[in-house]
Write a protein that holds these residues in place. Structure first.
Motif, PDB file in Angstrom:
ATOM      1  N   PRO A   1       0.840  -1.203   0.000  1.00 23.94           N
ATOM      2  CA  PRO A   1       0.000   0.000   0.000  1.00 23.94           C
ATOM      3  C   PRO A   1       0.871   1.249   0.000  1.00 23.94           C
ATOM      4  CG  PRO A   1      -0.055  -1.075   2.145  1.00 23.94           C
ATOM      5  CD  PRO A   1       0.720  -1.975   1.218  1.00 23.94           C
ATOM      6  N   ALA A   2       0.361   2.295  -0.594  1.00 23.04           N
ATOM      7  CA  ALA A   2       1.092   3.558  -0.640  1.00 23.04           C
ATOM      8  C   ALA A   2       1.138   4.166   0.752  1.00 23.04           C
ATOM      9  CB  ALA A   2       0.401   4.518  -1.601  1.00 23.04           C
ATOM     10  N   GLU A   3       2.181   4.922   1.011  1.00 23.53           N
ATOM     11  CA  GLU A   3       2.273   5.627   2.281  1.00 23.53           C
ATOM     12  C   GLU A   3       1.070   6.562   2.397  1.00 23.53           C
ATOM     13  OE1 GLU A   3       4.334   5.646   4.844  1.00 23.53           O
ATOM     14  OE2 GLU A   3       5.820   4.258   4.080  1.00 23.53           O
ATOM     15  N   PRO A   4       0.523   6.710   3.601  1.00 23.84           N
ATOM     16  CA  PRO A   4      -0.609   7.621   3.750  1.00 23.84           C
ATOM     17  C   PRO A   4      -0.195   9.060   3.461  1.00 23.84           C
ATOM     18  CG  PRO A   4       0.104   6.779   5.884  1.00 23.84           C
ATOM     19  CD  PRO A   4       0.900   6.066   4.842  1.00 23.84           C
ATOM     20  N   VAL A   5      -1.119   9.791   2.896  1.00 20.33           N
ATOM     21  CA  VAL A   5      -0.885  11.196   2.593  1.00 20.33           C
ATOM     22  C   VAL A   5      -1.649  12.027   3.616  1.00 20.33           C
ATOM     23  CG1 VAL A   5      -1.241  13.024   0.894  1.00 20.33           C
ATOM     24  CG2 VAL A   5      -0.540  10.756   0.149  1.00 20.33           C
ATOM     25  N   ILE A   6      -0.964  13.030   4.181  1.00 19.76           N
ATOM     26  CA  ILE A   6      -1.578  13.906   5.171  1.00 19.76           C
ATOM     27  C   ILE A   6      -1.520  15.318   4.613  1.00 19.76           C
ATOM     28  CG2 ILE A   6      -1.445  14.781   7.536  1.00 19.76           C
ATOM     29  CD1 ILE A   6      -0.077  12.093   8.256  1.00 19.76           C
ATOM     30  N   CYS A   7      -2.670  15.979   4.584  1.00 15.70           N
ATOM     31  CA  CYS A   7      -2.760  17.331   4.031  1.00 15.70           C
ATOM     32  C   CYS A   7      -2.946  18.341   5.154  1.00 15.70           C
ATOM     33  CB  CYS A   7      -3.918  17.433   3.046  1.00 15.70           C
ATOM     34  SG  CYS A   7      -3.724  16.327   1.630  1.00 15.70           S
ATOM     35  N   ILE A   8      -2.110  19.379   5.118  1.00 17.49           N
ATOM     36  CA  ILE A   8      -2.195  20.459   6.095  1.00 17.49           C
ATOM     37  C   ILE A   8      -2.087  21.767   5.337  1.00 17.49           C
ATOM     38  CG2 ILE A   8      -1.153  21.553   8.124  1.00 17.49           C
ATOM     39  CD1 ILE A   8       0.046  18.823   8.832  1.00 17.49           C
ATOM     40  N   GLY A   9      -3.068  22.628   5.519  1.00 17.75           N
ATOM     41  CA  GLY A   9      -3.030  23.952   4.886  1.00 17.75           C
ATOM     42  C   GLY A   9      -2.891  23.901   3.381  1.00 17.75           C
ATOM     43  N   GLY A  10      -3.484  22.907   2.750  1.00 19.73           N
ATOM     44  CA  GLY A  10      -3.427  22.794   1.295  1.00 19.73           C
ATOM     45  C   GLY A  10      -2.189  22.086   0.776  1.00 19.73           C
ATOM     46  N   GLU A  11      -1.256  21.742   1.648  1.00 15.94           N
ATOM     47  CA  GLU A  11      -0.044  21.014   1.240  1.00 15.94           C
ATOM     48  C   GLU A  11      -0.187  19.560   1.669  1.00 15.94           C
ATOM     49  OE1 GLU A  11       4.806  21.214   1.797  1.00 15.94           O
ATOM     50  OE2 GLU A  11       3.576  22.855   2.541  1.00 15.94           O
ATOM     51  N   CYS A  12      -0.037  18.645   0.724  1.00 18.60           N
ATOM     52  CA  CYS A  12      -0.180  17.221   1.016  1.00 18.60           C
ATOM     53  C   CYS A  12       1.186  16.544   0.974  1.00 18.60           C
ATOM     54  CB  CYS A  12      -1.135  16.565   0.018  1.00 18.60           C
ATOM     55  SG  CYS A  12      -2.814  17.217   0.152  1.00 18.60           S
ATOM     56  N   LEU A  13       1.502  15.827   2.062  1.00 16.78           N
ATOM     57  CA  LEU A  13       2.799  15.168   2.179  1.00 16.78           C
ATOM     58  C   LEU A  13       2.590  13.726   2.628  1.00 16.78           C
ATOM     59  CD1 LEU A  13       4.479  18.032   4.197  1.00 16.78           C
ATOM     60  CD2 LEU A  13       4.985  17.459   1.837  1.00 16.78           C
ATOM     61  N   GLN A  14       3.530  12.877   2.227  1.00 17.35           N
ATOM     62  CA  GLN A  14       3.483  11.505   2.715  1.00 17.35           C
ATOM     63  C   GLN A  14       4.032  11.474   4.138  1.00 17.35           C
ATOM     64  OE1 GLN A  14       5.483   9.210  -0.365  1.00 17.35           O
ATOM     65  NE2 GLN A  14       3.470   8.550  -1.087  1.00 17.35           N
ATOM     66  N   TYR A  15       3.615  10.466   4.861  1.00 17.66           N
ATOM     67  CA  TYR A  15       3.940  10.320   6.280  1.00 17.66           C
ATOM     68  C   TYR A  15       5.433  10.525   6.581  1.00 17.66           C
ATOM     69  CZ  TYR A  15       3.874   8.159  10.928  1.00 17.66           C
ATOM     70  OH  TYR A  15       4.013   7.910  12.268  1.00 17.66           O
ATOM     71  N   PRO A  16       6.346   9.822   5.890  1.00 15.79           N
ATOM     72  CA  PRO A  16       7.772   9.983   6.241  1.00 15.79           C
ATOM     73  C   PRO A  16       8.280  11.405   6.003  1.00 15.79           C
ATOM     74  CG  PRO A  16       7.470   8.085   4.796  1.00 15.79           C
ATOM     75  CD  PRO A  16       6.168   8.803   4.857  1.00 15.79           C
ATOM     76  N   GLU A  17       7.829  12.023   4.927  1.00 18.89           N
ATOM     77  CA  GLU A  17       8.274  13.378   4.599  1.00 18.89           C
ATOM     78  C   GLU A  17       7.776  14.376   5.648  1.00 18.89           C
ATOM     79  OE1 GLU A  17       8.149  16.336   0.712  1.00 18.89           O
ATOM     80  OE2 GLU A  17       6.761  14.664   0.820  1.00 18.89           O
ATOM     81  N   LEU A  18       6.499  14.277   6.011  1.00 19.96           N
ATOM     82  CA  LEU A  18       5.926  15.167   7.019  1.00 19.96           C
ATOM     83  C   LEU A  18       6.601  14.942   8.374  1.00 19.96           C
ATOM     84  CD1 LEU A  18       3.886  17.244   7.975  1.00 19.96           C
ATOM     85  CD2 LEU A  18       2.224  15.404   8.203  1.00 19.96           C
ATOM     86  N   SER A  19       6.812  13.703   8.706  1.00 19.24           N
ATOM     87  CA  SER A  19       7.467  13.373   9.964  1.00 19.24           C
ATOM     88  C   SER A  19       8.861  14.007  10.024  1.00 19.24           C
ATOM     89  CB  SER A  19       7.552  11.852  10.096  1.00 19.24           C
ATOM     90  OG  SER A  19       7.898  11.484  11.388  1.00 19.24           O
ATOM     91  N   GLN A  20       9.610  13.934   8.946  1.00 12.19           N
ATOM     92  CA  GLN A  20      10.953  14.509   8.893  1.00 12.19           C
ATOM     93  C   GLN A  20      10.921  16.032   9.044  1.00 12.19           C
ATOM     94  OE1 GLN A  20      13.724  12.649   8.961  1.00 12.19           O
ATOM     95  NE2 GLN A  20      14.847  14.538   9.230  1.00 12.19           N
TER      96      GLN A  20
END
Length: 152
Positions: A46-65
């Motif tokens: 499965p693809a990494e979950p995408v989390i959107c904040i303020g119109g910017e969508c990032l995958q979990y590892p990228e947002l976490s970093q």
């Protein structure tokens, strides 16, 4: 006799040494008359979950970093404890400030909602190990910092 029974009884080595030709004629030991079953292909991960904040969508590892690099993590003295330190934590208010600034959120309320979404996504959790909802006054620990630490 059954092969396993021979093996368990210890007679198999003697049988193999005495009569190798007898075993060669055993139909159970011949190559089967059909092709091997094809290997099953594993399903796509499965693809990494995408989390959107303020119109910017990032995958979990990228947002976490991004959060690990932006939010100040340090040891805090516990207010109600016996002078113990809570290790490798951040203050909820600090996270809200980072979220507002980094994702250009319009209000503290938007930052609070984003923080609650991040907590539900398990990017961080309360430092005391409880399941309480996000509070700007609480102390939290990033999932990346939880290995090897007790929750108190």
């Amino acid at each position: 006799e059954d092969f396993r029974a021979l093996y368990k009884s210890g007679k198999l080595p003697d049988l193999l040494a005495k009569e190798p030709g007898v075993l060669a004629g055993d139909p159970r030991l011949r190559k089967p008359g059909y092709e091997p079953k094809p290997e099953e292909q594993l399903p796509e991960a499965p693809a990494e979950p995408v989390i959107c904040i303020g119109g910017e969508c990032l995958q979990y590892p990228e947002l976490s970093q991004i959060l690990l690099e932006s939010v100040e993590v340090r040891d805090h003295a516990q207010m109600c404890g016996l002078g113990r330190k809570v290790k490798r934590v951040f203050n909820g208010g600090d996270l809200l400030s980072v979220l507002e600034r980094r994702f250009k959120l319009k209000s503290r309320q938007e930052a609070q909602q984003a923080a609650q979404q991040l907590q539900r996504s398990a990017i961080f959790s309360p430092a005391d190990g409880s399941n309480r909802t996000f509070s700007p006054k609480g102390f939290y620990r990033f999932q990346a910092h939880t290995v090897g630490l007790s929750t108190a």
